[in-house]
Write a protein that holds these residues in place. Structure first.
Motif, PDB file in Angstrom:
ATOM      1  N   PHE A  16     -13.431  11.015 -15.704  1.00 55.73           N
ATOM      2  CA  PHE A  16     -14.464  11.483 -17.028  1.00 55.73           C
ATOM      3  C   PHE A  16     -15.998  11.437 -16.348  1.00 55.73           C
ATOM      4  O   PHE A  16     -16.783  12.120 -16.818  1.00 55.73           O
ATOM      5  N   TYR A  53     -16.897  15.523 -20.103  1.00 56.02           N
ATOM      6  CA  TYR A  53     -16.692  15.414 -18.961  1.00 56.02           C
ATOM      7  C   TYR A  53     -18.186  15.105 -18.138  1.00 56.02           C
ATOM      8  O   TYR A  53     -19.065  16.034 -18.372  1.00 56.02           O
ATOM      9  N   HIS A  78      -9.414  19.407 -23.721  1.00 58.48           N
ATOM     10  CA  HIS A  78     -10.682  18.772 -22.905  1.00 58.48           C
ATOM     11  C   HIS A  78     -10.046  19.513 -21.402  1.00 58.48           C
ATOM     12  O   HIS A  78     -10.642  19.352 -20.475  1.00 58.48           O
ATOM     13  N   SER A  82     -12.336  19.488 -17.967  1.00 55.25           N
ATOM     14  CA  SER A  82     -11.590  18.959 -16.799  1.00 55.25           C
ATOM     15  C   SER A  82     -11.771  19.523 -15.508  1.00 55.25           C
ATOM     16  O   SER A  82     -11.973  19.202 -14.362  1.00 55.25           O
ATOM     17  N   GLN A  85     -15.045  20.237 -13.890  1.00 56.38           N
ATOM     18  CA  GLN A  85     -15.489  18.917 -13.138  1.00 56.38           C
ATOM     19  C   GLN A  85     -15.011  18.838 -11.977  1.00 56.38           C
ATOM     20  O   GLN A  85     -15.594  18.322 -10.999  1.00 56.38           O
TER      21      GLN A  85
END
Length: 284
Positions: A16, A53, A78, A82, A85
């Motif tokens: 994260f 994140y 999420h 993710s 990221q």
């Protein structure tokens, strides 16, 4: 160590937050020792899992040192945050004209990434994510882009300068309506696209995409002698603090990591209930 601190460490180790400083949430460049960063995340009071994140790291790219910093604030799950990221910066740096036509390359990469997210909506779900990204090139050139309401602010001699634009539905009502959507304005609630989403631009959100944009605003800023630090933060900060209050809160912090933690603690003290994440990059 309390429950929130334990969760913070778990989130960092699970990806994260990524940084050259490992799970400490801080780091510095190899070439540019005077530039440091720190980040901090806190789970909000909602029942769902943490949806923020963070990326915060330095990377050698050819003969240049890049600082890569981002806040991804997911909604309705999420998975999209993710995905961002893990992929958004790679997609930006893959653009052949990144070094020569930086702004157009970043805009193109945002749109390409959104297309890939929509293509994988079955796996990634119906949710979406806002994003604010900052690429620091050799400590001199700062390229900031955003979709949504996470924000980038720099401090120059104690005065804030906002580098991003909050994409609120009320501000982009004409664009939303031109796409066939509408902006609700129910008393006691914030304006929402089609009565659902409180931002006018975002990644994902396939069911609303006809009425949303994923095109970022991009700003290129030169880092000068009076540039003290950069704040990237999700809207959990900005719902309860002005830009000037945020700058005042952390200007005397001992380092970037202490500043990031202090800023979030102040937002929590002001009763921010949202997931909160922030990154501080110090230039002096």
């Amino acid at each position: 160590m309390n429950g929130r601190e334990i969760l913070q460490k778990m989130k960092v180790k699970a990806g994260f937050g990524t940084s050259s400083g490992g799970d400490r949430g801080k780091g510095k460049g190899k070439m540019l020792k005077n530039i440091t960063h720190g980040f901090h995340l806190v789970k909000g009071k909602s029942a769902h899992a943490m949806e923020d994140y963070v990326v915060a790291k330095f990377k050698q790219e050819k003969d240049k040192e890049l600082g890569l910093f981002a806040i991804f604030d997911g909604h309705l799950g999420h998975d999209v945050a993710s995905y961002l990221q893990n992929n958004l910066f790679d997609n930006i740096l893959k653009q052949e004209d990144f070094w020569t036509e930086t702004e157009s390359a970043v805009k193109r990469a945002y749109l390409i990434t959104d297309e890939k997210i929509l293509e994988q909506s079955f796996e990634l779900g119906r949710g979406g994510s806002t994003a604010v990204t900052a690429i620091l090139i050799n400590g001199q050139k700062l390229v900031v882009a955003n979709v949504g309401d996470s924000r980038a602010v720099i401090s120059k001699n104690g005065k804030p300068k906002q580098l991003s634009i909050d994409h609120e539905p009320s501000k982009e009502k004409t664009m939303i309506e031109s796409r066939g959507g509408f902006v609700s304005n129910i008393p006691g609630d914030v304006p929402r696209v089609d009565g659902k989403l409180a931002v006018a631009r975002a990644f994902g959100d396939k069911s609303l995409k006809m009425h949303l944009s994923s095109e970022p605003d991009v700003v290129v800023e030169t880092v000068e002698e009076d540039t003290e630090f950069l704040i990237l933060a999700s809207d959990g900060i900005w719902k309860v603090m002005t830009n000037q209050e945020a700058v005042n809160c952390i200007r005397k912090a001992k380092d970037a990591q202490a500043a990031a933690k202090r800023l979030i603690e102040e937002a929590v003290a002001r009763n921010s209930k949202d997931d909160i994440s922030c990154i501080i990059v110090k230039f002096q």
